[in-house]
Enzyme design. Structure first.
Site, mmCIF file in Angstrom:
data_model
loop_
_atom_site.group_PDB
_atom_site.id
_atom_site.type_symbol
_atom_site.label_atom_id
_atom_site.label_comp_id
_atom_site.label_asym_id
_atom_site.label_seq_id
_atom_site.Cartn_x
_atom_site.Cartn_y
_atom_site.Cartn_z
ATOM 1 N N LYS A 31 31.103 46.161 24.298
ATOM 2 C CA LYS A 31 29.643 46.277 24.213
ATOM 3 C C LYS A 31 28.975 44.944 24.556
ATOM 4 C CE LYS A 31 27.540 47.268 20.096
ATOM 5 N NZ LYS A 31 26.422 46.331 19.841
ATOM 6 N N SER A 32 29.472 43.862 23.968
ATOM 7 C CA SER A 32 28.860 42.546 24.225
ATOM 8 C C SER A 32 28.900 42.202 25.710
ATOM 9 C CB SER A 32 29.624 41.445 23.477
ATOM 10 O OG SER A 32 29.358 41.500 22.112
ATOM 11 N N ARG A 36 25.832 41.860 28.683
ATOM 12 C CA ARG A 36 25.704 40.665 29.522
ATOM 13 C C ARG A 36 25.798 41.010 31.001
ATOM 14 N NH1 ARG A 36 27.022 39.445 24.522
ATOM 15 N NH2 ARG A 36 26.801 37.332 23.677
ATOM 16 N N GLY A 107 20.525 45.096 19.097
ATOM 17 C CA GLY A 107 20.180 43.731 18.702
ATOM 18 C C GLY A 107 20.495 42.727 19.793
ATOM 19 N N ARG A 136 15.378 43.353 11.703
ATOM 20 C CA ARG A 136 16.312 42.260 12.040
ATOM 21 C C ARG A 136 15.544 41.077 12.643
ATOM 22 N NH1 ARG A 136 21.234 44.720 15.207
ATOM 23 N NH2 ARG A 136 22.071 42.662 14.710
ATOM 24 N N GLN A 182 24.298 35.480 19.893
ATOM 25 C CA GLN A 182 23.105 36.067 20.511
ATOM 26 C C GLN A 182 22.059 34.991 20.768
ATOM 27 O OE1 GLN A 182 21.973 39.325 17.950
ATOM 28 N NE2 GLN A 182 23.582 40.651 18.743
ATOM 29 N N ASP A 334 31.936 41.306 13.343
ATOM 30 C CA ASP A 334 31.676 42.758 13.331
ATOM 31 C C ASP A 334 32.826 43.538 12.701
ATOM 32 O OD1 ASP A 334 29.211 42.340 14.490
ATOM 33 O OD2 ASP A 334 29.952 42.604 16.527
ATOM 34 N N LYS A 361 22.774 42.554 10.139
ATOM 35 C CA LYS A 361 23.302 43.420 11.212
ATOM 36 C C LYS A 361 22.554 44.752 11.234
ATOM 37 C CE LYS A 361 26.064 40.225 12.481
ATOM 38 N NZ LYS A 361 25.733 39.469 13.686
ATOM 39 N N ARG A 407 28.960 51.113 12.980
ATOM 40 C CA ARG A 407 30.258 50.627 12.471
ATOM 41 C C ARG A 407 30.547 51.160 11.063
ATOM 42 N NH1 ARG A 407 31.686 47.705 16.770
ATOM 43 N NH2 ARG A 407 30.137 46.328 17.668
HETATM 44 C C1 S3P Z 1 26.944 39.765 19.528
HETATM 45 C C2 S3P Z 1 27.009 38.740 18.630
HETATM 46 C C3 S3P Z 1 27.122 38.949 17.180
HETATM 47 C C4 S3P Z 1 27.591 40.344 16.853
HETATM 48 C C5 S3P Z 1 26.864 41.391 17.645
HETATM 49 C C6 S3P Z 1 27.038 41.157 19.128
HETATM 50 C C7 S3P Z 1 26.773 39.422 20.952
HETATM 51 O O1 S3P Z 1 25.866 38.714 16.611
HETATM 52 O O2 S3P Z 1 27.455 40.614 15.488
HETATM 53 O O3 S3P Z 1 27.357 42.675 17.335
HETATM 54 O O4 S3P Z 1 26.974 40.299 21.810
HETATM 55 O O5 S3P Z 1 26.439 38.273 21.251
HETATM 56 P P1 S3P Z 1 25.433 37.206 16.227
HETATM 57 O O6 S3P Z 1 25.950 36.321 17.250
HETATM 58 O O7 S3P Z 1 23.950 37.154 16.184
HETATM 59 O O8 S3P Z 1 26.089 36.971 14.896
#
Ligand code: S3P
Length: 446
Positions: A31-32, A36, A107, A136, A182, A334, A361, A407
Site C-alpha cells: 500500500k505504501s 508513492r 492517511g 487524524r 508520512q 502497522d 492511526k 487492520r
Molecule cells: C505510512 C507510514 C506510517 C504507517 C502508515 C503508512 C507510509 O505512518 O502507519 O500506515 O506509507 O508512509 P507514519 O509514518 O505517519 O507513522
C-alpha cells in the site's frame, strides 16, 4: 468450514476455529509503495509503467486524486485494476488547480499529496476525507510546510479538511518531532519544488520508500543515518515501478502461521525493505520459525524500483513473550496490533512501549486492540504509549468491532481462526481499504 462468509451487507462475518494453515500465497501489493507510485508517477515528466499496483479503496483514492490533478492513466482502472498501466505525469507544468480532493480513508494520501501541490503558485485546493481522516492530525505536515513558505489552513488547528493556497517554497532543515514516514515523505516531495535543499532529520528510522523511489526517478538525494536531503528537481523520470507484495498484509498470515499449531505458510514476493521488517525480528524473538529467501533485489528502475523482495516461510511454534520499544516501533508500526495478538498465544508478559503513535492511526489502535482482545478473553491492558499482554497461550473468542479500521477487521479474523470458539467481526468490509480479497485468501489457507 467457512472462515469468512459475508452476510451480504458486510456487517458481520464469522471466523471459526481452524486446523493448521498450509499453502502458498502472494499477498496484494504494498500500500505504501502504491501510494508513492501514484504520486511520484504523477509528478514525473513523462510516462511511468506501473506493475502490480494495489487494488484497494485507499490506493484507488490516490489514483483518482492524481487523475483529477492532471495525470493520465492508461488504461484507466475500472472494476478491475489492470495488471499494469502507465501514469503520464504532469511534469514541470504542475498539478491542476481544483475545488476538492477526497482522500477517503487514506492517511498516506492526506499527508503526502500536500507536499506536491503546496509549491504551485496560483493553485487552490481543498482536501478532505472520511470521519476517520477528520480525526487524524495534519498539523504535523502543515507546520513544517508553512516554515517552507506554504499557505495552509487546517481545521481546529490540527485536522482536515485543509485548504492549500499554492506558494513559492524554500528548502528548510526540519527535525521531525515524531518519527513519521508520512511527514518525512511530504517534506521530501515539497523539497522537489523548493528553492535550495530540504533536509529532514528523523529521531528514529522510518520506512524509506519515498527516498528509494525518488532516487530511482533521478532526484538528487543524500542520505546518512537519521538524515536525508533532497534537492529541487523538475524533470523526474520514473520509467517503471514494480510493486512488491505488502509485508503488512503478509503479517496477518505470518502471525496466523505462528500461532495455529501445525501451520506452514509460504508467502511469495514480499517487500522486505529493512525499514519494514520489524515484524519478522519480533516474531523470531518470540520463537516463531521464519525463513526469508531473497527473490529479487530491485536495482535501478526494475524489480520493485529498488525495493528488495523475498519469499517468507512461517511454521508454527511455541511462542514466548518479548518487549518492543524504541527504534523497533516504527519498523513494525502497522503490525503492532498483530504482535499483541501473537502475545496472547505466547508464554509470559509482552510489553509494547513508545508506540503512542498507534493512537493516531485509522482508529485509536491502543484502545481498540485492547478492548477487542480483552473481549475475546485476553489478559491485556492499555498504557499511555502501548500495551501489556499476559500470554495465556489461548483465546476464548467472541466479537470484534473493526470500528471501520481495516487492520482491526483482519486482526479479528485471525483471532477467530486461532480461538477456541470463533470470532464474529463487525464491519469486516473495512478490510477493503488495503486487502479486498483477505477473507478469500484466508479461506484458501485454512
Ligand atoms: C505510512 C507510514 C506510517 C504507517 C502508515 C503508512 C507510509 O505512518 O502507519 O500506515 O506509507 O508512509 P507514519 O509514518 O505517519 O507513522
Amino acid at each position: 468450514m467457512d472462515h469468512g462468509s459475508s452476510n451480504g451487507s458486510g456487517e458481520r462475518d464469522r471466523f471459526e476455529p481452524s486446523g493448521p494453515l498450509t499453502g502458498t500465497l502472494t499477498p496484494p501489493a504494498d500500500k505504501s509503495i502504491s501510494h508513492r507510485a501514484a504520486i511520484i508517477g504523477a509528478i514525473a515528466d513523462g510516462p511511468t509503467r506501473v506493475i502490480n499496483f494495489l487494488d484497494s479503496d485507499d490506493t484507488r483514492s490516490s489514483l483518482a486524486a492524481v487523475a483529477d490533478l492532471g495525470a493520465l492513466l492508461n488504461p484507466e482502472p475500472a472494476t478491475y485494476m489492470p495488471e499494469e498501466f502507465t501514469i503520464e505525469g504532469v511534469g514541470p507544468g504542475g498539478p491542476r488547480s481544483l475545488g476538492r480532493i477526497d482522500v477517503g480513508n487514506a492517511g498516506t494520501l492526506m499527508r503526502l499529496l500536500p507536499g506536491w501541490i503546496a509549491g504551485y503558485e496560483g493553485g487552490l485546493w481543498r482536501m478532505n476525507g472520511d470521519a476517520s481522516i477528520r480525526r487524524r492530525p495534519v498539523d504535523r505536515i502543515a507546520d513544517p510546510l508553512r516554515l517552507m513558505g506554504a499557505e495552509i489552513e487546517v481545521t481546529d488547528g490540527r485536522f482536515p479538511p485543509i485548504r492549500i493556497d499554492g506558494r513559492r517554497l524554500t528548502g528548510i532543515e526540519y527535525e521531525l518531532p515524531v518519527a513519521s514516514a508520512q511527514v518525512k515523505s511530504c517534506l521530501l516531495i515539497a523539497g522537489l519544488r523548493a528553492e535550495g535543499p530540504t533536509t529532514v532529520v528523523e529521531p528514529l528510522a522510518t520506512r524509506d520508500h519515498t527516498e528509494v523511489m525518488l532516487e530511482a526517478a533521478g532526484a538528487r538525494i543524500e542520505r546518512s543515518p537519521g538524515r536525508v536531503t533532497v534537492w529541487p528537481s523538475s524533470n523526474l523520470k520514473l520509467d517503471e515501478v514494480e510493486i512488491p507484495a505488502d509485508i503488512s498484509s503478509a503479517a496477518f498470515f505470518l502471525v496466523a502461521g505462528a500461532i495455529v499449531p501445525g501451520s506452514e505458510i509460504v508467502l511469495e514476493r514480499i517487500g522486505i525493505n529493512p525499514t519494514r521488517t520489524g515484524i519478522l525480528s519480533i516474531l523470531r524473538r518470540m520463537g516463531a520459525e521464519i525463513e526469508v529467501e531473497p527473490q529479487d533485489t530491485g536495482s535501478g528502475h526494475a524489480g520493485g524500483g529498488g525495493e528488495p523482495i523475498g519469499r517468507v516461510t512461517v511454521r508454527s511454534s511455541k511462542l514466548r513473550a518479548t518487549r518492543i520499544a524504541g527504534e523497533e516501533v516504527p519498523l513494525a508500526i502497522d503490525e503492532l496490533p498483530l504482535v499483541a495478538l501473537a502475545a496472547c498465544f505466547a508464554e509470559g508478559e509482552t510489553v509494547i512501549a513508545d508506540a503512542g503513535e498507534l493512537r493516531r492511526k485509522e482508529s485509536d489502535r491502543i484502545a481498540v486492540v485492547v478492548d477487542a482482545l480483552r473481549d475475546l478473553g485476553a489478559g491485556i491492558e492499555a498504557t499511555a504509549d502501548g500495551m501489556i499482554v499476559n500470554g495465556t497461550r489461548a483465546l476464548r473468542g467472541g466479537t470484534v468491532n473493526s470500528h471501520g479500521d481495516h487492520r482491526i477487521a483482519m486482526l479479528g479474523a485471525i483471532a477467530g481462526i486461532a480461538s477456541r470458539h470463533g470470532v464474529e467481526v463487525i464491519d469486516m468490509k473495512a478490510a477493503s481499504v488495503s486487502y479486498p480479497g483477505f477473507a478469500a485468501d484466508l479461506n484458501r489457507l485454512t
